[in-house]
Structure formats: structure tokens, C-alpha cells
Write a protein that holds these residues in place. Sequence first.
Motif, mmCIF file in Angstrom:
data_model
loop_
_atom_site.group_PDB
_atom_site.id
_atom_site.type_symbol
_atom_site.label_atom_id
_atom_site.label_comp_id
_atom_site.label_asym_id
_atom_site.label_seq_id
_atom_site.Cartn_x
_atom_site.Cartn_y
_atom_site.Cartn_z
ATOM 1 N N GLN A 202 0.851 -1.197 0.000
ATOM 2 C CA GLN A 202 0.000 0.000 0.000
ATOM 3 C C GLN A 202 0.881 1.240 0.000
ATOM 4 O O GLN A 202 1.886 1.305 0.707
ATOM 5 N N GLY A 203 0.514 2.211 -0.797
ATOM 6 C CA GLY A 203 1.254 3.472 -0.850
ATOM 7 C C GLY A 203 2.426 3.460 -1.814
ATOM 8 O O GLY A 203 3.059 4.486 -2.037
ATOM 9 N N TYR A 204 2.738 2.301 -2.399
ATOM 10 C CA TYR A 204 3.813 2.215 -3.388
ATOM 11 C C TYR A 204 3.246 2.472 -4.779
ATOM 12 O O TYR A 204 2.131 2.073 -5.094
ATOM 13 N N LYS A 205 4.032 3.136 -5.586
ATOM 14 C CA LYS A 205 3.649 3.409 -6.969
ATOM 15 C C LYS A 205 4.390 2.427 -7.875
ATOM 16 O O LYS A 205 5.578 2.176 -7.698
ATOM 17 N N ILE A 206 3.684 1.881 -8.852
ATOM 18 C CA ILE A 206 4.307 0.966 -9.803
ATOM 19 C C ILE A 206 5.127 1.782 -10.796
ATOM 20 O O ILE A 206 4.602 2.647 -11.489
ATOM 21 N N ILE A 207 6.427 1.502 -10.848
ATOM 22 C CA ILE A 207 7.331 2.181 -11.787
ATOM 23 C C ILE A 207 7.382 1.416 -13.103
ATOM 24 O O ILE A 207 7.312 1.996 -14.173
ATOM 25 N N SER A 208 7.522 0.093 -13.023
ATOM 26 C CA SER A 208 7.511 -0.747 -14.216
ATOM 27 C C SER A 208 7.096 -2.163 -13.831
ATOM 28 O O SER A 208 7.224 -2.572 -12.680
ATOM 29 N N VAL A 209 6.588 -2.886 -14.817
ATOM 30 C CA VAL A 209 6.183 -4.272 -14.588
ATOM 31 C C VAL A 209 6.447 -5.068 -15.859
ATOM 32 O O VAL A 209 6.331 -4.547 -16.971
ATOM 33 N N GLY A 210 6.860 -6.314 -15.672
ATOM 34 C CA GLY A 210 7.129 -7.171 -16.814
ATOM 35 C C GLY A 210 6.715 -8.601 -16.539
ATOM 36 O O GLY A 210 6.711 -9.060 -15.396
ATOM 37 N N ILE A 211 6.357 -9.295 -17.616
ATOM 38 C CA ILE A 211 6.067 -10.728 -17.541
ATOM 39 C C ILE A 211 7.388 -11.445 -17.802
ATOM 40 O O ILE A 211 8.050 -11.193 -18.813
ATOM 41 N N ILE A 212 7.761 -12.328 -16.894
ATOM 42 C CA ILE A 212 9.009 -13.072 -17.024
ATOM 43 C C ILE A 212 8.670 -14.542 -17.207
ATOM 44 O O ILE A 212 7.916 -15.117 -16.411
ATOM 45 N N THR A 213 9.219 -15.129 -18.257
ATOM 46 C CA THR A 213 9.050 -16.558 -18.511
ATOM 47 C C THR A 213 10.421 -17.199 -18.400
ATOM 48 O O THR A 213 11.353 -16.782 -19.088
ATOM 49 N N ASN B 81 9.346 -22.611 -18.423
ATOM 50 C CA ASN B 81 8.059 -22.053 -18.853
ATOM 51 C C ASN B 81 7.203 -21.572 -17.689
ATOM 52 O O ASN B 81 5.984 -21.443 -17.826
ATOM 53 N N ASN B 82 7.817 -21.330 -16.526
ATOM 54 C CA ASN B 82 7.113 -20.714 -15.412
ATOM 55 C C ASN B 82 6.923 -19.231 -15.715
ATOM 56 O O ASN B 82 7.807 -18.608 -16.313
ATOM 57 N N ILE B 83 5.806 -18.686 -15.285
ATOM 58 C CA ILE B 83 5.507 -17.275 -15.537
ATOM 59 C C ILE B 83 5.511 -16.505 -14.227
ATOM 60 O O ILE B 83 4.895 -16.937 -13.242
ATOM 61 N N PHE B 84 6.219 -15.376 -14.243
ATOM 62 C CA PHE B 84 6.313 -14.501 -13.075
ATOM 63 C C PHE B 84 6.010 -13.069 -13.512
ATOM 64 O O PHE B 84 6.114 -12.736 -14.691
ATOM 65 N N TYR B 85 5.685 -12.236 -12.542
ATOM 66 C CA TYR B 85 5.453 -10.813 -12.793
ATOM 67 C C TYR B 85 6.437 -10.032 -11.938
ATOM 68 O O TYR B 85 6.321 -10.011 -10.719
ATOM 69 N N ASN C 192 4.360 -14.962 -8.585
ATOM 70 C CA ASN C 192 3.980 -15.955 -9.584
ATOM 71 C C ASN C 192 2.597 -15.580 -10.106
ATOM 72 O O ASN C 192 1.990 -14.611 -9.636
ATOM 73 N N LYS C 193 2.084 -16.334 -11.051
ATOM 74 C CA LYS C 193 0.801 -15.970 -11.672
ATOM 75 C C LYS C 193 -0.379 -16.061 -10.711
ATOM 76 O O LYS C 193 -1.434 -15.498 -10.966
ATOM 77 N N ASN C 194 -0.187 -16.758 -9.571
ATOM 78 C CA ASN C 194 -1.243 -16.859 -8.558
ATOM 79 C C ASN C 194 -1.201 -15.731 -7.535
ATOM 80 O O ASN C 194 -1.990 -15.710 -6.604
#
Length: 146
Positions: free
Chosen positions: A98-109, A113-117, A133-135
Motif C-alpha cells: 500500500q502506498g507504493y507506486k508501480i514504476i515498471s512491470v514485466g512478464i518473465i518466462t 516455462n514458469n511465468i512470473f510478474y 507468480n501468476k497466482n
Amino acid sequence: MKKVLFLIIVIIAVPLLAQNKKEFKISERVKSALTKLYPDAKNIQWKIDENKTEASFVINGKNISVTYDSNEFYAAKTQIQPSEIPKAVKQSLDEYYQGYKIISVGIITDKLNNIFYGTELKKTTVLIKVMFNKNGNLVRNGKLPQ
């Protein structure tokens, strides 16, 4: 005399400057693998760090970086907009940061073949990277150097 002195300086300086320029060669195996994975990749910027080779490029307005470790695929990251974050990840961000601003986000594979954010967050002068993780489960967090 000034011309001779200038010439001597140039003769000494040019080889010294050339030595500082880091030359590297991208393996054909990595180039071929990248072309197969991303046939539309153009204007690729390459970077080599020890055993890792990273290719960065833009496709359809999205920044993409692909990393190879010892010529084998390691991971790929595609930058996305905060609005593209899955609901489970967004809920975790809202709950724990809470209170943090998103600067950047990326999908990492990763290579399995695991997917992370991966997300960079900022609150006042504190900058952190977190990965879910995706969950929406937190798998890594930490402060970045300022």
C-alpha cells in the motif's frame, strides 16, 4: 615540433583507446535461437556479462529482453502496462505494498516455462523490486540501490 608532438600523442592514444573498447561475439546458436523465438525482432541490442548473453529489442511497442546462459535459453521479460497485471497479482500488490507506486512491470518466462510478474515499486525514496507468480504469491523482494 608541435606537429610531431601531436602525431606522437595520436599514435600512443589511439591503440590505448581501442583496447578499452570491449569486443564480443554473439554465438550463432544464440542468434538462431532468438530468431526462432522472436522472428520479428529487429534492432537488437546485445550485452554479454560473463556467461550470460542478453538481447533487448522492441516488438509492437513492448520492450523485450531475452537472456541466454551458456548459450541456453534462461528467461525472457516483456514489459507490460500496470493495467495488464493479473487480478491475483494486483490484489497482492494492493495488500502488501500500500502506498507504493508501480514504476515498471514485466512478464518473465523462465526456461521451465514458469511465468512470473516482476514489478519495480517506489514509495518516497524507497525503490524495491518484487516478483510474484501468476497466482499472486510473492517469490522475491528486495531493495534496489539508490
